[in-house]
Design a protein around this motif. Structure first.
Motif, PDB file in Angstrom:
ATOM      1  N   GLY A  23       2.361 104.269 -24.289  1.00 50.22           N
ATOM      2  CA  GLY A  23       4.337 104.830 -24.115  1.00 50.22           C
ATOM      3  C   GLY A  23       4.326 104.312 -22.897  1.00 50.22           C
ATOM      4  O   GLY A  23       5.209 103.783 -22.093  1.00 50.22           O
ATOM      5  N   ILE A  24       3.312 104.399 -21.801  1.00 50.31           N
ATOM      6  CA  ILE A  24       3.334 104.469 -20.211  1.00 50.31           C
ATOM      7  C   ILE A  24       3.928 102.687 -20.495  1.00 50.31           C
ATOM      8  O   ILE A  24       4.441 102.080 -19.060  1.00 50.31           O
ATOM      9  CB  ILE A  24       3.116 105.151 -18.981  1.00 50.31           C
ATOM     10  N   GLN A  25       3.289 102.352 -20.276  1.00 53.55           N
ATOM     11  CA  GLN A  25       2.593 100.300 -20.385  1.00 53.55           C
ATOM     12  C   GLN A  25       4.008 100.347 -21.258  1.00 53.55           C
ATOM     13  O   GLN A  25       4.494  98.897 -21.036  1.00 53.55           O
ATOM     14  CB  GLN A  25       1.787 100.243 -21.047  1.00 53.55           C
ATOM     15  N   GLU A  26       4.595 100.467 -21.522  1.00 53.40           N
ATOM     16  CA  GLU A  26       5.805  99.799 -22.481  1.00 53.40           C
ATOM     17  C   GLU A  26       7.332 100.513 -21.915  1.00 53.40           C
ATOM     18  O   GLU A  26       8.252 100.440 -21.700  1.00 53.40           O
ATOM     19  CB  GLU A  26       6.041 101.066 -24.001  1.00 53.40           C
ATOM     20  N   GLY A  27       6.587 101.473 -20.756  1.00 52.68           N
ATOM     21  CA  GLY A  27       7.921 101.041 -20.232  1.00 52.68           C
ATOM     22  C   GLY A  27       8.077 102.943 -20.057  1.00 52.68           C
ATOM     23  O   GLY A  27      10.175 103.087 -19.294  1.00 52.68           O
ATOM     24  N   LEU A  28       7.925 103.766 -21.001  1.00 53.40           N
ATOM     25  CA  LEU A  28       8.779 105.128 -20.972  1.00 53.40           C
ATOM     26  C   LEU A  28       7.521 106.043 -19.735  1.00 53.40           C
ATOM     27  O   LEU A  28       7.550 105.676 -19.502  1.00 53.40           O
ATOM     28  CB  LEU A  28       7.579 105.389 -22.116  1.00 53.40           C
ATOM     29  N   GLU A  29       9.140 106.829 -18.985  1.00 54.45           N
ATOM     30  CA  GLU A  29       8.592 108.208 -18.387  1.00 54.45           C
ATOM     31  C   GLU A  29       8.210 108.408 -18.742  1.00 54.45           C
ATOM     32  O   GLU A  29       7.349 108.690 -20.501  1.00 54.45           O
ATOM     33  CB  GLU A  29       9.866 109.139 -18.402  1.00 54.45           C
ATOM     34  N   LEU A  30       6.457 109.132 -17.704  1.00 53.39           N
ATOM     35  CA  LEU A  30       5.458 110.157 -18.481  1.00 53.39           C
ATOM     36  C   LEU A  30       6.022 110.888 -19.485  1.00 53.39           C
ATOM     37  O   LEU A  30       5.208 111.610 -20.057  1.00 53.39           O
ATOM     38  CB  LEU A  30       4.702 110.912 -16.931  1.00 53.39           C
ATOM     39  N   LYS A  31       6.548 112.076 -18.794  1.00 44.22           N
ATOM     40  CA  LYS A  31       7.043 113.505 -20.015  1.00 44.22           C
ATOM     41  C   LYS A  31       7.564 112.500 -21.162  1.00 44.22           C
ATOM     42  O   LYS A  31       7.026 112.850 -22.308  1.00 44.22           O
ATOM     43  CB  LYS A  31       8.625 114.007 -19.450  1.00 44.22           C
ATOM     44  N   ALA A  71       6.404 109.511 -22.965  1.00 42.43           N
ATOM     45  CA  ALA A  71       4.984 109.043 -22.944  1.00 42.43           C
ATOM     46  C   ALA A  71       4.627 110.765 -23.381  1.00 42.43           C
ATOM     47  O   ALA A  71       3.456 110.550 -24.924  1.00 42.43           O
ATOM     48  CB  ALA A  71       4.464 108.192 -22.027  1.00 42.43           C
ATOM     49  N   ILE A  72       4.135 111.630 -22.897  1.00 43.14           N
ATOM     50  CA  ILE A  72       3.099 112.671 -23.282  1.00 43.14           C
ATOM     51  C   ILE A  72       4.497 112.947 -24.635  1.00 43.14           C
ATOM     52  O   ILE A  72       3.167 113.397 -25.659  1.00 43.14           O
ATOM     53  CB  ILE A  72       3.111 113.478 -22.364  1.00 43.14           C
ATOM     54  N   ARG A  73       5.348 113.382 -24.796  1.00 37.29           N
ATOM     55  CA  ARG A  73       5.521 113.808 -25.779  1.00 37.29           C
ATOM     56  C   ARG A  73       5.834 113.200 -27.185  1.00 37.29           C
ATOM     57  O   ARG A  73       5.011 113.567 -28.180  1.00 37.29           O
ATOM     58  CB  ARG A  73       7.530 113.667 -26.118  1.00 37.29           C
ATOM     59  N   GLN A  74       5.491 111.693 -27.311  1.00 38.04           N
ATOM     60  CA  GLN A  74       5.449 110.869 -27.927  1.00 38.04           C
ATOM     61  C   GLN A  74       4.287 110.578 -28.679  1.00 38.04           C
ATOM     62  O   GLN A  74       4.016 110.379 -29.550  1.00 38.04           O
ATOM     63  CB  GLN A  74       5.617 109.036 -27.648  1.00 38.04           C
ATOM     64  N   ALA A  75       3.545 111.131 -27.739  1.00 37.52           N
ATOM     65  CA  ALA A  75       1.767 110.819 -27.661  1.00 37.52           C
ATOM     66  C   ALA A  75       1.492 111.910 -28.726  1.00 37.52           C
ATOM     67  O   ALA A  75       0.409 112.505 -29.686  1.00 37.52           O
ATOM     68  CB  ALA A  75       0.870 110.748 -26.702  1.00 37.52           C
ATOM     69  N   ILE A  76       1.586 113.172 -28.463  1.00 32.26           N
ATOM     70  CA  ILE A  76       1.909 114.653 -28.962  1.00 32.26           C
ATOM     71  C   ILE A  76       2.018 114.223 -30.301  1.00 32.26           C
ATOM     72  O   ILE A  76       1.996 114.982 -31.270  1.00 32.26           O
ATOM     73  CB  ILE A  76       2.584 115.974 -28.273  1.00 32.26           C
ATOM     74  N   THR A  77       3.200 113.721 -30.389  1.00 32.75           N
ATOM     75  CA  THR A  77       4.452 113.412 -31.918  1.00 32.75           C
ATOM     76  C   THR A  77       3.234 112.643 -32.654  1.00 32.75           C
ATOM     77  O   THR A  77       3.112 113.538 -33.917  1.00 32.75           O
ATOM     78  CB  THR A  77       5.576 112.836 -31.770  1.00 32.75           C
ATOM     79  N   TYR A  78       2.678 111.856 -32.310  1.00 35.64           N
ATOM     80  CA  TYR A  78       1.637 111.028 -33.105  1.00 35.64           C
ATOM     81  C   TYR A  78       0.488 111.880 -33.617  1.00 35.64           C
ATOM     82  O   TYR A  78       0.012 111.882 -34.404  1.00 35.64           O
ATOM     83  CB  TYR A  78       1.352 109.816 -32.422  1.00 35.64           C
ATOM     84  N   CYS A  79      -0.034 112.111 -32.398  1.00 32.76           N
ATOM     85  CA  CYS A  79      -0.797 113.203 -32.706  1.00 32.76           C
ATOM     86  C   CYS A  79      -1.089 113.944 -34.115  1.00 32.76           C
ATOM     87  O   CYS A  79      -1.992 114.301 -35.304  1.00 32.76           O
ATOM     88  CB  CYS A  79      -2.072 113.865 -31.573  1.00 32.76           C
ATOM     89  N   LYS A  80       0.177 114.762 -33.889  1.00 35.07           N
ATOM     90  CA  LYS A  80       0.230 115.715 -35.101  1.00 35.07           C
ATOM     91  C   LYS A  80       0.644 114.775 -36.616  1.00 35.07           C
ATOM     92  O   LYS A  80       0.478 116.044 -37.589  1.00 35.07           O
ATOM     93  CB  LYS A  80       1.689 116.542 -34.759  1.00 35.07           C
ATOM     94  N   THR A  81       1.901 113.732 -36.500  1.00 30.07           N
ATOM     95  CA  THR A  81       1.945 113.310 -37.825  1.00 30.07           C
ATOM     96  C   THR A  81       0.769 112.316 -37.889  1.00 30.07           C
ATOM     97  O   THR A  81       1.004 112.429 -39.636  1.00 30.07           O
ATOM     98  CB  THR A  81       2.895 112.841 -37.633  1.00 30.07           C
ATOM     99  N   HIS A  82      -0.238 111.636 -37.398  1.00 28.75           N
ATOM    100  CA  HIS A  82      -1.071 111.516 -37.556  1.00 28.75           C
ATOM    101  C   HIS A  82      -2.631 112.523 -37.780  1.00 28.75           C
ATOM    102  O   HIS A  82      -3.896 111.843 -38.243  1.00 28.75           O
ATOM    103  CB  HIS A  82      -1.328 110.744 -36.695  1.00 28.75           C
ATOM    104  N   ASP A  83      -2.297 113.385 -37.878  1.00 26.72           N
ATOM    105  CA  ASP A  83      -3.673 114.787 -38.279  1.00 26.72           C
ATOM    106  C   ASP A  83      -4.717 114.505 -37.238  1.00 26.72           C
ATOM    107  O   ASP A  83      -5.676 114.836 -37.566  1.00 26.72           O
ATOM    108  CB  ASP A  83      -3.760 115.126 -39.874  1.00 26.72           C
ATOM    109  N   ILE A  84      -4.224 114.307 -36.076  1.00 20.86           N
ATOM    110  CA  ILE A  84      -5.348 114.043 -35.243  1.00 20.86           C
ATOM    111  C   ILE A  84      -5.375 115.326 -34.442  1.00 20.86           C
ATOM    112  O   ILE A  84      -3.919 115.234 -33.254  1.00 20.86           O
ATOM    113  CB  ILE A  84      -5.366 113.244 -34.322  1.00 20.86           C
ATOM    114  N   LEU A  85      -5.808 116.231 -34.280  1.00 21.46           N
ATOM    115  CA  LEU A  85      -5.874 117.632 -33.203  1.00 21.46           C
ATOM    116  C   LEU A  85      -4.756 118.456 -33.732  1.00 21.46           C
ATOM    117  O   LEU A  85      -3.887 118.731 -32.837  1.00 21.46           O
ATOM    118  CB  LEU A  85      -6.432 117.801 -32.361  1.00 21.46           C
ATOM    119  N   ALA A  86      -3.910 117.883 -35.559  1.00 16.82           N
ATOM    120  CA  ALA A  86      -2.938 118.217 -35.386  1.00 16.82           C
ATOM    121  C   ALA A  86      -2.411 119.835 -35.425  1.00 16.82           C
ATOM    122  O   ALA A  86      -1.539 120.428 -34.392  1.00 16.82           O
ATOM    123  CB  ALA A  86      -2.454 117.987 -36.492  1.00 16.82           C
TER     124      ALA A  86
END
Length: 249
Positions: A133-141, A143-158
Motif C-alpha cells: 500500500g505504501i509503495q502504491e502511494g497510500l498514506e501509512l494509515k 495502507a494499514i487499514r487496507q491491509a487489515i481489511t484484506y486479511c479479514k476478507t481473505h480469512d487471514i487471522l480474520a
C-alpha cells in the motif's frame, strides 16, 4: 510482534534444559552472534551466584542456549541461514563459537517456515500488504487499514483482526510516529549541544524524547511490555517515570 523495525527480543526457558533467545528484525545485522553472546552472558549472570563460580568445586549445570532471528527487512536474504560468531574473529580459532539460526519471514509462497506456521505466514502477508500500500502511494494509515481489511476478507487471522483491529492499527502506526519522534530528538540534541559536547547533547535529546514517549504511552494505558519494547527503556526506568508523574504502575 506487530512492531516492524523495532527489536522484539524474547527469551524463555524450557525447564532446566534449554534457554531460547529470539529476536525480530527488519534491518539485516550480521553482528547478531556477538549480540546474542552479550544477551546470553547477561542472562547467565542474573541466574548464577558469582560466589558459586569462584568457590563451588562441582560442575555448575546451566540450560543450553538456542539462538534465532526472524528477519523481514527489504534486503534480499535466504529463507534460512546460519551466522557464526567465529566469522567475526580477527583470525581463525576454535576457542569459541556461537551460531544463530536466521529465518527470512518475508512473504513468499515457497517459504518452508511460513508454510509450517500459519500465524507467522499470516503476519508476513499482513506486513507485505502494508508495504504494498505504501509503495502504491497510500498514506501509512490508509495502507494499514487496507491491509487489515484484506486479511479479514481473505480469512487471514480474520478473528484476531476482528477483535484487535484498533490495537493492531495503533501499534503499527505508532512505530512510524515513534521513529520520527526519535529523529527529531536527535536533531534537537545536535542543535543544543556545544561544539565539544555535541555527542552528549544528542544522547540527552534522544533520551528526553524517549522518556516523553514512555510517559505518553503510560497515560494512554498501554501494556508495560509494549512500552519497554517500543522505547528500549528498562522496567525500572518505566516505573520511575510513572512514579515521578503520579501514575499508578
Amino acid at each position: 510482534m506487530f512492531f516492524n523495525d523495532i527489536k522484539n527480543d524474547i527469551s524463555f526457558r524450557i525447564g532446566d534444559r534449554d534457554i531460547i533467545l529470539m529476536e525480530h528484525q527488519s534491518s539485516w545485522n550480521p553482528n547478531m552472534p556477538l549480540r546474542m553472546l552479550w544477551y546470553i552472558a547477561k542472562l547467565y549472570s542474573r541466574q548464577l551466584d558469582s560466589q558459586e563460580l569462584v568457590y563451588r568445586s562441582s560442575l555448575i549445570h546451566i540450560p543450553a542456549p538456542e539462538f534465532y532471528v526472524f528477519y523481514n527487512g527489504s534486503q534480499d536474504e535466504p529463507d534460512c541461514q546460519k551466522l557464526c560468531l567465529s566469522n567475526a574473529f580477527a583470525h581463525a580459532t576454535n576457542t569459541l563459537e556461537l551460531i544463530v539460526d536466521c529465518y527470512n519471514i518475508n512473504y513468499s509462497p515457497r517459504n518452508k517456515l511460513l508454510d509450517s506456521c500459519y500465524e507467522l505466514r499470516c503476519y508476513s502477508i499482513f506486513v507485505q500488504k502494508v508495504r504494498d500500500g505504501i509503495q502504491e502511494g497510500l498514506e501509512l494509515k490508509t495502507a494499514i487499514r487496507q491491509a487489515i481489511t484484506y486479511c479479514k476478507t481473505h480469512d487471514i487471522l480474520a478473528d484476531y483482526f476482528q477483535k484487535n483491529e484498533s490495537e493492531v492499527f495503533d501499534m503499527v502506526n505508532f512505530k512510524w510516529d515513534q521513529k520520527r519522534a526519535l529523529e527529531i530528538a536527535k536533531e534537537d540534541g545536535i542543535v543544543i549541544g556545544e561544539a565539544r559536547g555535541e555527542a552528549r547533547g544528542e544522547a540527552r535529546g534522544e533520551r528526553k524524547a524517549t522518556m516523553k514517549i514512555a510517559l505518553s504511552l503510560l497515560k494512554k494505558g498501554l501494556p508495560v511490555g509494549v512500552i519497554t519494547d517500543s522505547t528500549d527503556l528498562s522496567l525500572e526506568e518505566i516505573r520511575k517515570i510513572a512514579k515521578d508523574n503520579g501514575l499508578v504502575f
